[in-house]
Scaffold this active site. Structure first.
Site, PDB file in Angstrom:
ATOM      1  N   CYS A 104      -1.917  -5.779   5.755  1.00  0.00           N
ATOM      2  CA  CYS A 104      -3.354  -5.832   6.065  1.00  0.00           C
ATOM      3  C   CYS A 104      -3.835  -7.265   6.319  1.00  0.00           C
ATOM      4  CB  CYS A 104      -4.159  -5.208   4.931  1.00  0.00           C
ATOM      5  SG  CYS A 104      -3.728  -3.485   4.693  1.00  0.00           S
ATOM      6  N   HIS A 117     -11.542  -7.481   5.113  1.00  0.00           N
ATOM      7  CA  HIS A 117     -10.636  -6.362   5.382  1.00  0.00           C
ATOM      8  C   HIS A 117     -11.273  -5.105   4.805  1.00  0.00           C
ATOM      9  CE1 HIS A 117      -7.314  -3.749   5.588  1.00  0.00           C
ATOM     10  NE2 HIS A 117      -7.066  -3.765   4.291  1.00  0.00           N
ATOM     11  N   ASN A 132      -9.149   2.321   6.771  1.00  0.00           N
ATOM     12  CA  ASN A 132      -8.412   1.057   6.653  1.00  0.00           C
ATOM     13  C   ASN A 132      -7.416   0.966   7.818  1.00  0.00           C
ATOM     14  OD1 ASN A 132      -6.627  -0.994   6.007  1.00  0.00           O
ATOM     15  ND2 ASN A 132      -6.360  -0.365   3.860  1.00  0.00           N
TER      16      ASN A 132
HETATM   17  O1  UT7 Z   1      -5.495  -2.432   2.267  1.00  0.00           O
HETATM   18  C1  UT7 Z   1      -4.640  -2.851   1.274  1.00  0.00           C
HETATM   19  C2  UT7 Z   1      -5.266  -2.881  -0.047  1.00  0.00           C
HETATM   20  N1  UT7 Z   1      -5.650  -1.556  -0.506  1.00  0.00           N
HETATM   21  C3  UT7 Z   1      -6.516  -1.442  -1.474  1.00  0.00           C
HETATM   22  O2  UT7 Z   1      -7.017  -2.448  -1.918  1.00  0.00           O
HETATM   23  C4  UT7 Z   1      -6.838  -0.081  -1.998  1.00  0.00           C
HETATM   24  C5  UT7 Z   1      -7.152  -0.218  -3.463  1.00  0.00           C
HETATM   25  N2  UT7 Z   1      -7.350   1.057  -4.204  1.00  0.00           N
HETATM   26  C6  UT7 Z   1      -8.350   1.917  -3.931  1.00  0.00           C
HETATM   27  O3  UT7 Z   1      -9.091   1.759  -2.998  1.00  0.00           O
HETATM   28  C7  UT7 Z   1      -8.561   3.061  -4.907  1.00  0.00           C
HETATM   29  O4  UT7 Z   1      -7.753   2.856  -6.033  1.00  0.00           O
HETATM   30  C8  UT7 Z   1      -8.256   4.459  -4.307  1.00  0.00           C
HETATM   31  C9  UT7 Z   1      -9.336   4.822  -3.311  1.00  0.00           C
HETATM   32  C10 UT7 Z   1      -6.906   4.451  -3.635  1.00  0.00           C
HETATM   33  C11 UT7 Z   1      -8.261   5.506  -5.408  1.00  0.00           C
HETATM   34  O5  UT7 Z   1      -9.491   5.513  -6.094  1.00  0.00           O
HETATM   35  P1  UT7 Z   1      -9.508   5.571  -7.682  1.00  0.00           P
HETATM   36  O6  UT7 Z   1     -10.926   5.626  -8.085  1.00  0.00           O
HETATM   37  O7  UT7 Z   1      -8.690   4.402  -8.198  1.00  0.00           O
HETATM   38  O8  UT7 Z   1      -8.834   6.962  -7.953  1.00  0.00           O
HETATM   39  P2  UT7 Z   1      -7.496   7.304  -8.763  1.00  0.00           P
HETATM   40  O9  UT7 Z   1      -6.300   6.876  -7.985  1.00  0.00           O
HETATM   41  O10 UT7 Z   1      -7.636   6.773 -10.160  1.00  0.00           O
HETATM   42  O11 UT7 Z   1      -7.544   8.862  -8.803  1.00  0.00           O
HETATM   43  C12 UT7 Z   1      -8.573   9.550  -9.512  1.00  0.00           C
HETATM   44  C13 UT7 Z   1      -8.341  11.031  -9.350  1.00  0.00           C
HETATM   45  C14 UT7 Z   1      -6.922  11.485  -9.704  1.00  0.00           C
HETATM   46  O12 UT7 Z   1      -7.034  12.740 -10.356  1.00  0.00           O
HETATM   47  P3  UT7 Z   1      -6.912  12.839 -11.960  1.00  0.00           P
HETATM   48  O13 UT7 Z   1      -5.542  12.303 -12.271  1.00  0.00           O
HETATM   49  O14 UT7 Z   1      -8.006  11.958 -12.509  1.00  0.00           O
HETATM   50  O15 UT7 Z   1      -7.091  14.295 -12.218  1.00  0.00           O
HETATM   51  C15 UT7 Z   1      -6.272  11.700  -8.372  1.00  0.00           C
HETATM   52  O16 UT7 Z   1      -5.236  12.667  -8.400  1.00  0.00           O
HETATM   53  O17 UT7 Z   1      -8.561  11.442  -8.004  1.00  0.00           O
HETATM   54  C16 UT7 Z   1      -7.413  12.201  -7.543  1.00  0.00           C
HETATM   55  N3  UT7 Z   1      -7.265  11.938  -6.119  1.00  0.00           N
HETATM   56  C17 UT7 Z   1      -7.881  12.665  -5.166  1.00  0.00           C
HETATM   57  N4  UT7 Z   1      -8.703  13.718  -5.243  1.00  0.00           N
HETATM   58  C18 UT7 Z   1      -9.184  14.219  -4.080  1.00  0.00           C
HETATM   59  C19 UT7 Z   1      -6.516  10.965  -5.509  1.00  0.00           C
HETATM   60  N5  UT7 Z   1      -6.661  11.067  -4.181  1.00  0.00           N
HETATM   61  C20 UT7 Z   1      -7.502  12.100  -3.942  1.00  0.00           C
HETATM   62  C21 UT7 Z   1      -8.020  12.682  -2.772  1.00  0.00           C
HETATM   63  N6  UT7 Z   1      -8.862  13.731  -2.900  1.00  0.00           N
HETATM   64  N7  UT7 Z   1      -7.746  12.204  -1.538  1.00  0.00           N
END
Ligand code: UT7
Length: 327
Positions: free
Chosen positions: A113, A254, A284
């Site tokens: 990225c 970004h 992204n």
């Molecule tokens: O470009 C390079 C750099 N990239 C980044 O900087 C990205 C950084 N990370 C993020 O933007 C966030 O961490 C994400 C958007 C990827 C994820 O958000 P989060 O608030 O950290 O969610 P999480 O990974 O902690 O997941 C929370 C819940 C999980 O369920 P449980 O375990 O709490 O029951 C996931 O399984 O959300 C679930 N989940 C989804 N649910 C519906 C994960 N992806 C999805 C989805 N739809 N697409």
């Protein structure tokens, strides 16, 4: 002393729009989850467009906006981790497409990225050293080809697209790139990576069998690192130029997550009008995200002569970078 300045911008995205509702049809996800966690409403995905097709569209716009022709270009640098082929580079394909003179050097840089800002930094160094005068710099990625469309934790985040600028020699010390900083920490590569086809070794037949070739990310860990690192990178660029956050006309970050962008803006004390966000429409786009956003604010008339623009990126590697530009 020679400096570099951006004299033209361009962007190109695939035709096909994939909305969050479209994703709901084949994934256990929802528009509500994607919108609130990331700010993304839709993204573009490539059906017929290749990395060089998108690069060509963006490059032609940038060259035209600069008032130049491909004959004026004396270096091509493309930031990408999704080239059409392992080799030749996307930059070489682009050289042929645009009809840029044979013998002009053309190469890709790999910084995920941060690819566009790494390419821009390299171009700046070529210009400052006197080795080039008019450099075509492109950021392009087609993550739709390297994400697992069954993995809801990653595939909903990305989109495809390209952006380009022409960076030119300038003798006016007060304008153009005021500061450019690139950084990597290879010890943190496990936060975000894509093994790809090279994970398979034909001389060790079981080596690639269980390897997931797609993009893999530790989301929460990457999120925290991103906020801390991006804020520090912004301060680094401002300090190097002797400026403060209140001097910034527009922050062009970004576009990985709207929550990351607003957290950084809050840390820097920036208002909404000082920040460019277009993640809602493109997701992204990796190396494409900053030059696509730049082209949007330039063509939208949001940038005036003398404005201070701050670009900042963070991505796989890990890599991060910041560039401060006086327009
Ligand atoms: O470009 C390079 C750099 N990239 C980044 O900087 C990205 C950084 N990370 C993020 O933007 C966030 O961490 C994400 C958007 C990827 C994820 O958000 P989060 O608030 O950290 O969610 P999480 O990974 O902690 O997941 C929370 C819940 C999980 O369920 P449980 O375990 O709490 O029951 C996931 O399984 O959300 C679930 N989940 C989804 N649910 C519906 C994960 N992806 C999805 C989805 N739809 N697409």
């Amino acid at each position: 002393m020679t400096h570099s300045k951006i004299i033209g911008t361009g962007a190109s995205v695939p035709e096909k729009v994939l909305t969050n509702s479209d994703l709901e049809e084949f994934l256990d996800t929802s528009d509500e989850w994607i919108s609130t966690r990331t700010g993304i409403k839709e993204r573009r995905v490539s059906v017929n467009e290749s990395a060089v097709d998108l690069s060509e569209g963006a490059a032609n716009e940038a060259i035209k906006a600069a008032g130049l022709t491909p004959d004026d270009i004396d270096l091509i640098i493309v930031g990408t981790v999704t080239p059409d082929m392992s080799f030749p580079s996307t930059a070489c394909f682009l050289q042929e497409r645009l009809g840029v003179r044979p013998s002009v050097p053309a190469f890709d840089v790999s910084a995920a990225c941060s690819g566009f800002l790494f390419a821009l930094d390299t171009a700046d160094k070529y210009i400052v050293s006197g080795a080039a005068e008019k450099v075509l710099v492109v950021g392009v990625d087609i993550f739709s080809r390297i994400v697992d469309w069954k993995d809801r934790a990653t595939c909903v985040l990305f989109g495809d697209g390209a952006g380009a600028v022409v960076l030119s020699k300038s003798s006016d010390k007060g304008e153009g790139l005021l500061s450019s900083n690139i950084h990597s920490d290879g010890s943190l590569w496990r936060s975000l990576f894509a093994p790809g086809a090279t994970a398979y070794n034909p001389f060790k037949p079981d080596s690639g069998e269980d390897t997931n070739p797609y993009v893999q990310m530790h989301g929460g860990e990457t999120f925290k690192l991103a906020v801390k690192t991006i804020a520090a990178a912004c301060n680094e660029a401002l300090m190097a130029a002797g400026l403060k956050s209140e001097d910034v006309s527009i922050l062009i970050p970004h576009q990985a997550n709207e929550r990351i962008i607003t957290a950084v803006a809050k840390r820097l004390g920036l208002t909404d009008s000082q920040v460019c966000i277009n993640i809602d429409r493109y997701g992204n786009t990796s190396a494409g995200s900053i030059p696509i956003a730049l082209d949007e604010v330039v063509r939208g008339g949001r940038v005036k002569s003398g404005d201070i623009l701050l670009f900042v990126s963070f991505g796989g590697g890990l890599t991060w970078a910041s560039t401060l530009v006086k327009w």
